[in-house]
Design a protein around this motif. Structure first.
Motif, short mmCIF file in Angstrom:
data_model
loop_
_atom_site.label_atom_id
_atom_site.label_comp_id
_atom_site.label_asym_id
_atom_site.label_seq_id
_atom_site.Cartn_x
_atom_site.Cartn_y
_atom_site.Cartn_z
N LYS A 13 21.46 11.58 4.22
CA LYS A 13 20.30 11.97 3.42
C LYS A 13 20.67 12.97 2.33
O LYS A 13 21.60 13.75 2.47
N ARG A 14 19.87 12.94 1.26
CA ARG A 14 20.03 13.92 0.19
C ARG A 14 19.08 15.08 0.47
O ARG A 14 17.86 14.91 0.50
N VAL A 15 19.66 16.24 0.71
CA VAL A 15 18.88 17.40 1.15
C VAL A 15 18.80 18.44 0.04
O VAL A 15 19.82 18.86 -0.51
N LEU A 16 17.57 18.86 -0.28
CA LEU A 16 17.38 19.99 -1.18
C LEU A 16 17.23 21.23 -0.31
O LEU A 16 16.30 21.33 0.49
N VAL A 101 22.89 14.14 -8.29
CA VAL A 101 22.38 14.01 -6.91
C VAL A 101 22.59 12.57 -6.42
O VAL A 101 23.01 12.34 -5.28
N PHE A 136 15.53 13.53 -3.83
CA PHE A 136 15.86 14.05 -2.49
C PHE A 136 15.04 13.37 -1.39
O PHE A 136 13.93 12.89 -1.63
N ASP A 137 15.60 13.37 -0.18
CA ASP A 137 14.91 12.78 0.98
C ASP A 137 14.28 13.85 1.86
O ASP A 137 13.31 13.59 2.56
N PHE A 139 13.60 18.34 2.46
CA PHE A 139 13.63 19.72 1.96
C PHE A 139 13.90 20.66 3.13
O PHE A 139 13.25 20.57 4.18
N LEU A 161 8.15 16.83 0.13
CA LEU A 161 9.24 16.23 0.91
C LEU A 161 9.05 16.63 2.37
O LEU A 161 8.43 17.66 2.64
#
Ligand code: ADP
Ligand code: MG
Length: 393
Positions: A13-16, A101, A136-137, A139, A161
């Motif tokens: 996953k893309r995490v912020l 990203v 993003f996926d 937060f 998110l």
């Protein structure tokens, strides 16, 4: 209980990640990396589980883009500490960030540029929060020090998110929460600092909870004056004396004990120039032309006795003008006594934390809060918007 990254599936996953990387800078480098180190467990956990991590933070109070407040030195230090490259994006939103990203691989870490380069951050602007969330996926909020602010990167984005708490946020909430909800007694609070007015809410809340309240520092003079003591030219808020009496009364009503200074260090001024002619006097003999700059040795003995008995100790605010070495003895002694105490010891606040760090005693405390304003608001019983926006487990 807030849900944390332990409850999230972050693999691939893309995490912020909102961190509090608002560190002091000196000569273009990080002067104190405590806050950067504090977020490493969260970053490492996310990477180990195959996440791609984009870290964002504010730094200082820029009004618009300003190279003085660039996170460049932070990116460098973060890369050193993690042992991997941490590219800094030119901004925190926009096309280049989106592309970077999208191009991330598992375990990659990038840093977004200062969120406060956009006024929409502090305005908690929805469109800006959407731009932050784009790509993003998940937060993750680990910025306890900024959790008392309802900004786009702390609050707004948490509604856009799936949001989770990081380990630092979790720890701060757990320690401070336990301290307030079910402290092991006796519970002692030592409160110092400059002014009563900046800590009215904290003092009121503590008067309802602690067994012993020791008041020192500049605000100690207001409490003394409220009892009719002559405090000379001390920092003193005459309009807060009623408030001080009310706090003392609330404490007394519960059978709590108020510990005020019995002797103090006085000087003609609270700076290095005043240090040369500093001396110790009893509080009943404060000369009219001098001001209180530290607590005295007999007061420190009272503190020592209270510390020896306590099972829980909260310390906020230096008990003297510790920035001047001659006036730092009281604050140093309090830090040393706490370091040796057989109790749960929690230090919160900007200058008091700084004092503990300068003395190298951080590791000897149970917990040193990374969030000055946020920890005070939590003690006051306020809801922190950045925390409220994270769903409960
Ligand atoms: P914290 O950041 O730890 O919460 P505060 O911001 O309330 O603490 O206060 C810190 C300041 O209080 C310090 O800069 C210190 O110089 C000042 N201070 C402490 N004692 C006195 C005093 N007797 N007179 C004036 N200022 C004081
Ligand atoms: Mg302060």
């Amino acid at each position: 209980m807030k849900r944390t990254i332990r409850d999230a599936d972050v693999a691939g996953k893309r995490v912020l990640l909102r961190a509090d990387l608002n560190v002091p800078l000196k000569d273009g480098d990080v002067a104190d990396d405590t806050r950067i180190r504090a977020v490493l467990p969260t970053i490492t956990y996310l990477r180990d589980r195959g996440a791609m991590v984009a870290v964002c933070s504010h730094l200082g109070r820029p009004s618009g883009p300003d190279p003085t407040y660039s996170l460049t030195p932070v990116a460098r230090r973060l890369a050193d500490l993690l042992g991997c490259t941490v590219p800094l994006m030119p901004d925190c939103v926009g096309e280049p960030v989106l592309r970077a990203v999208k191009a991330m691989n598992r375990e990659d870490v990038i840093l977004l540029e200062n969120t406060r380069f956009h006024p929409e951050e502090e305005a908690n602007d929805t469109a800006f929060a959407k731009a932050l969330a784009a790509g993003f996926d998940v937060f993750v909020n680990d910025a306890f020090g900024a959790a008392h602010r309802a900004h786009a990167s702390t609050e707004g984005v948490a509604h856009l998110l799936p949001a989770y708490a990081g380990f630092l946020l979790e720890k701060e909430l757990a320690v401070l929460g336990r301290l307030l909800a079910k402290p092991e007694r006796p519970f002692l609070a030592i409160v110092g600092g400059a002014k009563v007015s900046s800590k009215i809410g904290v003092l009121r809340a503590l008067a309802e909870r602690v067994d012993v309240l020791a008041v020192g520092g500049g605000m100690g003079s207001t409490f003394l004056a409220a009892n009719g003591t002559q405090v000379g030219r001390s920092l003193r808020e005459a309009d807060r004396e009623g408030e001080a009496r009310a706090i003392a009364a609330a404490l007394a009503k519960r059978g709590g004990e108020l510990v005020l200074p019995v002797d103090v260090v006085v000087a003609p001024s609270a700076d290095a120039a005043g240090a040369a002619s500093a001396r110790t006097v009893g509080v009943d003999a404060i000369p009219a032309d001098l001001m209180v700059v530290d607590v005295g040795p007999r007061t420190l003995e009272h503190y020592q006795r209270a510390i020896a008995k306590a099972k829980t100790i909260l310390w906020n605010g230096p008990v003297g003008v510790f920035e001047v070495p001659r006036f730092a003895a009281g604050t140093r002694r309090v830090a040393e006594l706490l370091a040796r105490a057989n109790a749960t010891t929690v230090v919160g606040g900007g200058e008091s934390v700084q004092a503990v760090e300068e003395l190298g005693l951080t590791d000897r405390m149970t917990h040193v809060s990374t969030g000055g304003g946020a920890s005070l608001e939590l003690i006051e019983g306020k809801t922190l918007p950045g925390v409220a926006a994270i769903p409960d487990l």
